[in-house]
Design a protein around this motif. Sequence first.
Motif, mmCIF file in Angstrom:
data_model
loop_
_atom_site.group_PDB
_atom_site.id
_atom_site.type_symbol
_atom_site.label_atom_id
_atom_site.label_comp_id
_atom_site.label_asym_id
_atom_site.label_seq_id
_atom_site.Cartn_x
_atom_site.Cartn_y
_atom_site.Cartn_z
ATOM 1 N N TRP A 7 0.850 -1.177 0.000
ATOM 2 C CA TRP A 7 0.000 0.000 0.000
ATOM 3 C C TRP A 7 0.889 1.231 0.000
ATOM 4 C CZ3 TRP A 7 -2.949 -2.230 4.703
ATOM 5 C CH2 TRP A 7 -4.037 -2.999 4.285
ATOM 6 N N ASP A 8 0.468 2.272 -0.695
ATOM 7 C CA ASP A 8 1.104 3.565 -0.507
ATOM 8 C C ASP A 8 0.387 4.216 0.675
ATOM 9 O OD1 ASP A 8 -1.326 4.412 -1.542
ATOM 10 O OD2 ASP A 8 -0.482 5.409 -3.279
ATOM 11 N N LEU A 9 0.783 5.416 1.043
ATOM 12 C CA LEU A 9 0.198 6.067 2.217
ATOM 13 C C LEU A 9 -1.315 6.242 2.088
ATOM 14 C CD1 LEU A 9 0.593 7.428 4.957
ATOM 15 C CD2 LEU A 9 1.051 9.545 3.734
ATOM 16 N N ASN A 10 -1.771 6.678 0.919
ATOM 17 C CA ASN A 10 -3.210 6.885 0.725
ATOM 18 C C ASN A 10 -3.997 5.583 0.839
ATOM 19 O OD1 ASN A 10 -3.061 9.691 0.385
ATOM 20 N ND2 ASN A 10 -2.522 9.457 -1.768
ATOM 21 N N SER A 11 -3.454 4.500 0.284
ATOM 22 C CA SER A 11 -4.128 3.202 0.388
ATOM 23 C C SER A 11 -4.164 2.718 1.827
ATOM 24 C CB SER A 11 -3.420 2.168 -0.487
ATOM 25 O OG SER A 11 -3.481 2.545 -1.835
ATOM 26 N N TYR A 34 7.255 -0.226 7.730
ATOM 27 C CA TYR A 34 7.224 0.482 6.449
ATOM 28 C C TYR A 34 8.530 0.258 5.708
ATOM 29 C CZ TYR A 34 10.447 3.942 8.337
ATOM 30 O OH TYR A 34 11.543 4.550 8.879
ATOM 31 N N LYS A 36 10.880 2.360 2.496
ATOM 32 C CA LYS A 36 10.985 3.630 1.801
ATOM 33 C C LYS A 36 11.723 3.396 0.491
ATOM 34 C CE LYS A 36 11.671 8.370 3.101
ATOM 35 N NZ LYS A 36 12.175 9.299 4.097
ATOM 36 N N LYS A 40 9.320 7.870 -1.227
ATOM 37 C CA LYS A 40 7.972 7.311 -1.118
ATOM 38 C C LYS A 40 7.910 6.216 -0.052
ATOM 39 C CE LYS A 40 4.235 5.466 -3.812
ATOM 40 N NZ LYS A 40 3.464 5.862 -4.937
ATOM 41 N N ILE A 42 6.086 2.988 1.511
ATOM 42 C CA ILE A 42 5.210 1.880 1.137
ATOM 43 C C ILE A 42 5.055 0.973 2.351
ATOM 44 C CG2 ILE A 42 5.682 1.944 -1.340
ATOM 45 C CD1 ILE A 42 7.522 -0.487 -0.911
#
Length: 70
Positions: A7-11, A34, A36, A40, A42
């Motif tokens: 997932w990215d941050l928004n997901s 997490y 990086k 970005k 992830i």
Amino acid sequence: MTEQKFWDLNSLIENIPLKKSTVYSMVSRKQIPYKKIGKKLIFDQKEILIWLNNINKNTTDEETFPTLNI
């Protein structure tokens, strides 16, 4: 070979009830798993699910409700 899903941050914030600012704070304190890539962030879905399950196991009623010293 198993497929890893990220997932990215928004997901991440769509799937767990956290604010972006909270996630950034947790990342800076290394409280959430997490990775990086460049700049970005992830999040491995499996690691996040394990992390969430461990939070639930480590939280007790005593931690949730502080006692009053009267």
